[in-house]
Design a protein around this motif. Sequence first.
Motif, short mmCIF file in Angstrom:
data_model
loop_
_atom_site.label_atom_id
_atom_site.label_comp_id
_atom_site.label_asym_id
_atom_site.label_seq_id
_atom_site.Cartn_x
_atom_site.Cartn_y
_atom_site.Cartn_z
N ASP A 154 0.85 -1.71 0.20
CA ASP A 154 0.16 0.18 -0.01
C ASP A 154 0.36 1.12 0.18
OD1 ASP A 154 1.18 -0.41 2.54
OD2 ASP A 154 -0.41 0.41 3.62
N VAL A 155 1.68 0.80 0.11
CA VAL A 155 3.02 2.11 0.15
C VAL A 155 4.10 1.61 -0.45
CG1 VAL A 155 2.12 3.39 2.15
CG2 VAL A 155 4.27 1.32 1.91
N GLU A 156 5.08 2.99 -0.87
CA GLU A 156 5.83 2.56 -1.59
C GLU A 156 7.45 2.34 -0.04
OE1 GLU A 156 8.39 6.36 -2.24
OE2 GLU A 156 7.03 7.83 -1.43
N ASP A 157 8.74 1.74 -1.04
CA ASP A 157 9.02 1.20 -0.51
C ASP A 157 10.56 2.29 0.81
OD1 ASP A 157 12.34 -0.95 -0.60
OD2 ASP A 157 12.71 0.85 0.25
N SER A 158 10.00 1.84 2.27
CA SER A 158 11.21 3.32 3.40
C SER A 158 11.89 2.78 3.67
CB SER A 158 9.78 3.08 4.74
OG SER A 158 10.06 1.60 4.93
N GLY A 175 18.36 -13.36 -15.94
CA GLY A 175 17.84 -13.88 -17.54
C GLY A 175 17.02 -15.95 -16.91
N THR A 176 16.85 -15.33 -15.30
CA THR A 176 16.16 -16.68 -15.25
C THR A 176 14.25 -15.99 -15.49
OG1 THR A 176 16.06 -15.35 -13.04
CG2 THR A 176 17.44 -16.85 -13.48
N HIS A 177 13.95 -15.78 -16.26
CA HIS A 177 12.86 -16.00 -16.73
C HIS A 177 11.31 -15.56 -15.68
CE1 HIS A 177 14.24 -17.49 -20.74
NE2 HIS A 177 14.81 -18.00 -19.82
N LEU A 178 12.15 -14.50 -14.99
CA LEU A 178 11.33 -13.82 -13.56
C LEU A 178 10.41 -12.49 -14.12
CD1 LEU A 178 10.83 -13.86 -10.88
CD2 LEU A 178 12.95 -12.28 -10.53
N THR A 179 9.16 -12.91 -13.95
CA THR A 179 8.08 -11.68 -13.56
C THR A 179 7.75 -11.31 -12.59
OG1 THR A 179 7.50 -12.97 -15.98
CG2 THR A 179 5.83 -10.85 -14.78
N VAL A 180 7.30 -9.34 -12.58
CA VAL A 180 7.16 -9.26 -10.98
C VAL A 180 6.01 -8.58 -11.27
CG1 VAL A 180 7.59 -7.95 -9.19
CG2 VAL A 180 9.24 -9.57 -10.15
N ASP A 181 5.18 -8.57 -10.97
CA ASP A 181 3.75 -8.18 -11.14
C ASP A 181 3.26 -7.55 -9.64
OD1 ASP A 181 2.60 -9.37 -13.57
OD2 ASP A 181 2.74 -10.93 -12.55
N THR A 182 2.95 -6.45 -9.20
CA THR A 182 2.44 -5.51 -8.14
C THR A 182 1.49 -4.99 -8.88
OG1 THR A 182 3.11 -3.57 -10.10
CG2 THR A 182 5.23 -4.61 -8.73
N LEU A 183 0.55 -4.92 -6.86
CA LEU A 183 -0.68 -3.70 -7.03
C LEU A 183 -0.38 -2.80 -6.21
CD1 LEU A 183 -0.90 -7.42 -8.15
CD2 LEU A 183 -3.47 -7.57 -6.87
N GLY A 184 -0.61 -2.40 -6.25
CA GLY A 184 -1.15 -0.97 -4.80
C GLY A 184 -2.56 -0.74 -4.52
N LEU A 185 -2.50 -1.11 -3.09
CA LEU A 185 -3.70 -0.50 -2.49
C LEU A 185 -4.33 0.77 -1.76
CD1 LEU A 185 -3.34 -3.51 0.32
CD2 LEU A 185 -4.66 -3.84 -2.39
N LYS A 190 3.85 8.42 -6.57
CA LYS A 190 4.71 7.73 -6.40
C LYS A 190 4.96 6.39 -5.27
CE LYS A 190 7.05 12.31 -3.57
NZ LYS A 190 7.69 12.49 -1.90
N THR A 191 3.61 5.49 -5.08
CA THR A 191 3.85 4.45 -5.09
C THR A 191 3.11 3.64 -6.54
OG1 THR A 191 2.83 4.73 -2.96
CG2 THR A 191 2.30 2.42 -3.32
N ARG A 192 2.61 4.52 -7.22
CA ARG A 192 1.98 4.22 -8.58
C ARG A 192 3.51 4.16 -9.31
NH1 ARG A 192 -0.96 7.84 -9.29
NH2 ARG A 192 0.07 9.33 -10.87
#
Length: 418
Positions: A154-158, A175-185, A190-192
């Motif tokens: 719900d917030v940015e990194d502190s 190159g390890t085929h990692l995907t990061v999806d993010t969800l903001g509450l 700044k968080t977005r």
Amino acid sequence: MIITKRLAVGACALLAALAAGVVPAGAADGPAKESPKVELVLDVSGSMRARDVDGQSRMAAAQQAFNEVIDAVPDNVRLGIRTLGANYAGDDKETGCRDSKQLYPVGKVDRTEAKTAVATLRPTGWTPIGYALRGADQDLGTDGGTRRIVLITDVEDSCGMPDPCDVARELAAKGTHLTVDTLGLTQDDKTREQLSCIAEATGGTYTTVRHTKELSGRIKQLVRRADTPVETPRPVQGANACSTAPGIGAGIWTDRATFGEHRWYRVTVKPGQELRASVSVGADRAVDRDYGVLVRAVGESGQELVRGSDAGSGRTDVMASGLRLPVWKAKEDDKEPRTVCLEVSHSFSAPASVKRDPGLPLELAVDVVKAPDNPSDLAAFGLGRGWILLAVLGVTGLLAGLLWGWLARWRVAVWREN
């Protein structure tokens, strides 16, 4: 001699039995290593106490969503859960910025055990997002299969060190085929911006969620996506005119378009095929409230063939539109391919203080399929394109004129009689 032969046969039988018992088990473990892996990384910092999600705290909404997700995990997906800010409530930044632990190991889900672990969480400390991403990458391992991290915060990194965006780029570079999806509450700018940066660096997605149902639905979608082969988008740079546009085919293409810019692409379609195209534009920075997206299919002569558009007002993260264009045969032996130009534009705008470069992220999905044999809509026959529209308008005008003349004469006749 007989005893020796019997010993040899017995040894062979023993080896066969061991092979029957061990090899299949190893073979069964083989596919499991290739199964997709997902780790949910949940922010349990003090800010999750805020009660602004459907009348309950952000933490309670996340726990409810997690329970629904755990119940819906596909059998072939190995799921894990990691927390950040769940254990240290003190003021020492160095300690708080290392507060990230794996709550549930990545593997086949024991639903009761996983739910029990989630139920114990209470909003506590700091928000070390970068540190947690590195830990999640290690949790997923490198034994094959797709690897996906779903970060909910719900917030940015502190903490600032390591910077989450730098960590995301670092993980992508491995190159390890990692995907990061993010969800903001929350809808904090700044968080977005930070969550969008993390997702973009790894080819993931960013979504703002404001309701429990949206949160659980989106996480379920991302977990299922890990079990589905996903086509990697290919970069392309659109031109500012149809004549100089790059040629593209079926697939998913990514580009960037600045405010007020039109991007052109060329697609080859054969007679008897149907072109399907959809475009989405992401608002990865603060934009004004009114916006729209337009995609047009234009012939080589410059004539518009069909268009798709959508518009809205208020807060949004992605705006999308699409179109379908069947290409019919002029005669039976007509096999010459047609060149169709796709024009993509958007009406997003922003205050002067917002950066213009690079442009907003644009994703264009193109597919060419067999055209329907019996089109059900008038547009598929060419209505709105050329002489058919003129004929329809002419006949409609003639009938309307005759009807109006008859009514006028009838009124005159009635007036004379009275």
